[in-house]
Design a protein around this motif. Structure first.
Motif, short mmCIF file in Angstrom:
data_model
loop_
_atom_site.label_atom_id
_atom_site.label_comp_id
_atom_site.label_asym_id
_atom_site.label_seq_id
_atom_site.Cartn_x
_atom_site.Cartn_y
_atom_site.Cartn_z
N VAL A 51 -35.02 -28.29 -0.44
CA VAL A 51 -33.69 -27.78 -0.77
C VAL A 51 -32.79 -27.70 0.46
O VAL A 51 -31.63 -28.10 0.42
CB VAL A 51 -33.76 -26.42 -1.48
CG1 VAL A 51 -32.39 -25.80 -1.67
CG2 VAL A 51 -34.46 -26.56 -2.83
N SER A 52 -33.32 -27.21 1.57
CA SER A 52 -32.48 -27.05 2.75
C SER A 52 -31.97 -28.40 3.27
O SER A 52 -30.81 -28.53 3.65
CB SER A 52 -33.19 -26.26 3.84
OG SER A 52 -34.35 -26.95 4.26
N GLU A 53 -32.84 -29.40 3.28
CA GLU A 53 -32.38 -30.71 3.74
C GLU A 53 -31.40 -31.33 2.74
O GLU A 53 -30.41 -31.94 3.13
CB GLU A 53 -33.55 -31.67 3.96
CG GLU A 53 -33.08 -33.01 4.52
CD GLU A 53 -34.19 -33.98 4.89
OE1 GLU A 53 -33.86 -35.15 5.13
OE2 GLU A 53 -35.36 -33.57 4.93
N ARG B 216 -26.38 -25.79 -4.99
CA ARG B 216 -24.92 -25.69 -5.10
C ARG B 216 -24.36 -24.46 -4.40
O ARG B 216 -23.18 -24.38 -4.11
CB ARG B 216 -24.53 -25.67 -6.58
CG ARG B 216 -23.06 -25.96 -6.78
CD ARG B 216 -22.75 -26.18 -8.24
NE ARG B 216 -21.39 -26.63 -8.40
CZ ARG B 216 -20.32 -25.85 -8.32
NH1 ARG B 216 -20.47 -24.55 -8.09
NH2 ARG B 216 -19.12 -26.33 -8.47
N ARG B 217 -25.19 -23.47 -4.11
CA ARG B 217 -24.73 -22.19 -3.56
C ARG B 217 -23.88 -22.39 -2.30
O ARG B 217 -24.30 -23.01 -1.34
CB ARG B 217 -25.92 -21.30 -3.23
CG ARG B 217 -25.50 -19.87 -2.85
CD ARG B 217 -26.68 -18.96 -2.56
NE ARG B 217 -27.81 -19.09 -3.46
CZ ARG B 217 -27.90 -18.52 -4.67
NH1 ARG B 217 -26.91 -17.79 -5.12
NH2 ARG B 217 -28.97 -18.67 -5.40
N GLY B 218 -22.67 -21.86 -2.35
CA GLY B 218 -21.78 -21.92 -1.20
C GLY B 218 -21.15 -23.26 -0.97
O GLY B 218 -20.42 -23.45 -0.01
N LYS B 219 -21.41 -24.21 -1.84
CA LYS B 219 -20.85 -25.55 -1.68
C LYS B 219 -20.32 -26.01 -3.03
O LYS B 219 -20.88 -25.70 -4.06
CB LYS B 219 -21.91 -26.54 -1.19
CG LYS B 219 -22.45 -26.21 0.18
CD LYS B 219 -23.45 -27.26 0.61
CE LYS B 219 -23.97 -26.94 2.00
NZ LYS B 219 -23.37 -27.73 3.03
N ASP B 220 -19.24 -26.75 -3.01
CA ASP B 220 -18.72 -27.29 -4.26
C ASP B 220 -18.95 -28.80 -4.32
O ASP B 220 -18.26 -29.52 -4.99
CB ASP B 220 -17.24 -26.95 -4.43
CG ASP B 220 -16.39 -27.51 -3.30
OD1 ASP B 220 -16.92 -28.15 -2.40
OD2 ASP B 220 -15.17 -27.28 -3.34
N GLN B 221 -19.96 -29.27 -3.61
CA GLN B 221 -20.21 -30.70 -3.52
C GLN B 221 -21.02 -31.25 -4.69
O GLN B 221 -21.22 -32.45 -4.80
CB GLN B 221 -20.91 -31.01 -2.20
CG GLN B 221 -20.04 -30.69 -1.01
CD GLN B 221 -20.79 -30.89 0.29
OE1 GLN B 221 -21.74 -31.63 0.36
NE2 GLN B 221 -20.36 -30.19 1.31
N ILE B 222 -21.50 -30.39 -5.55
CA ILE B 222 -22.16 -30.83 -6.78
C ILE B 222 -21.21 -30.47 -7.90
O ILE B 222 -21.09 -29.32 -8.29
CB ILE B 222 -23.54 -30.18 -6.96
CG1 ILE B 222 -24.46 -30.59 -5.82
CG2 ILE B 222 -24.13 -30.56 -8.32
CD1 ILE B 222 -25.81 -29.92 -5.83
N ALA B 223 -20.51 -31.47 -8.39
CA ALA B 223 -19.47 -31.24 -9.39
C ALA B 223 -20.00 -31.33 -10.82
O ALA B 223 -19.40 -30.75 -11.73
CB ALA B 223 -18.34 -32.25 -9.21
#
Length: 104
Positions: free
Chosen positions: A9-11, A40-47
């Motif tokens: 997950v981290s990578e 997805r936490r803290g990121k909106d890169q998975i739409a």
């Protein structure tokens, strides 16, 4: 040629921007809903998230013949949707994508 990459997950979180910028079509698979939330936490890169092959186990209810969810999992998905992620279910690419609202 198909490239397959296995990462934790981290990578995966660290590489989301790189993968999104890649012009090739790709799929990011997660083994369960909590893992997708963490990605997805803290990121909106998975739409977009597509649900498929979530099998029956105690506490889950059939939502579609290929998607079984507990009430808690459904609420988690609703939270992702409220945060701007499009959630659908689709067994195969030729089928119509079923929106999250129809899984309730």
């Amino acid at each position: 040629d198909i490239e397959i990459i296995f990462v934790d997950v981290s990578e995966a979180r660290a590489r989301l921007a790189e993968w999104n910028a890649d012009p090739r079509v790709g799929i990011l698979l997660a083994g369960d809903i909590p893992t997708m939330v963490e990605l997805r936490r803290g990121k909106d890169q998975i739409a977009r998230v597509n649900l498929g092959g979530i099998h029956h186990r105690p506490g889950r209810t059939e939502r579609l013949p290929y998607v079984y969810l507990s009430d808690e999992e459904l609420e988690t998905l609703r939270g992702l949707a409220a945060a701007g992620c499009t959630i659908t279910a689709q067994a195969v690419p030729t089928e119509e994508a079923v929106p999250l609202a129809r899984l309730a």
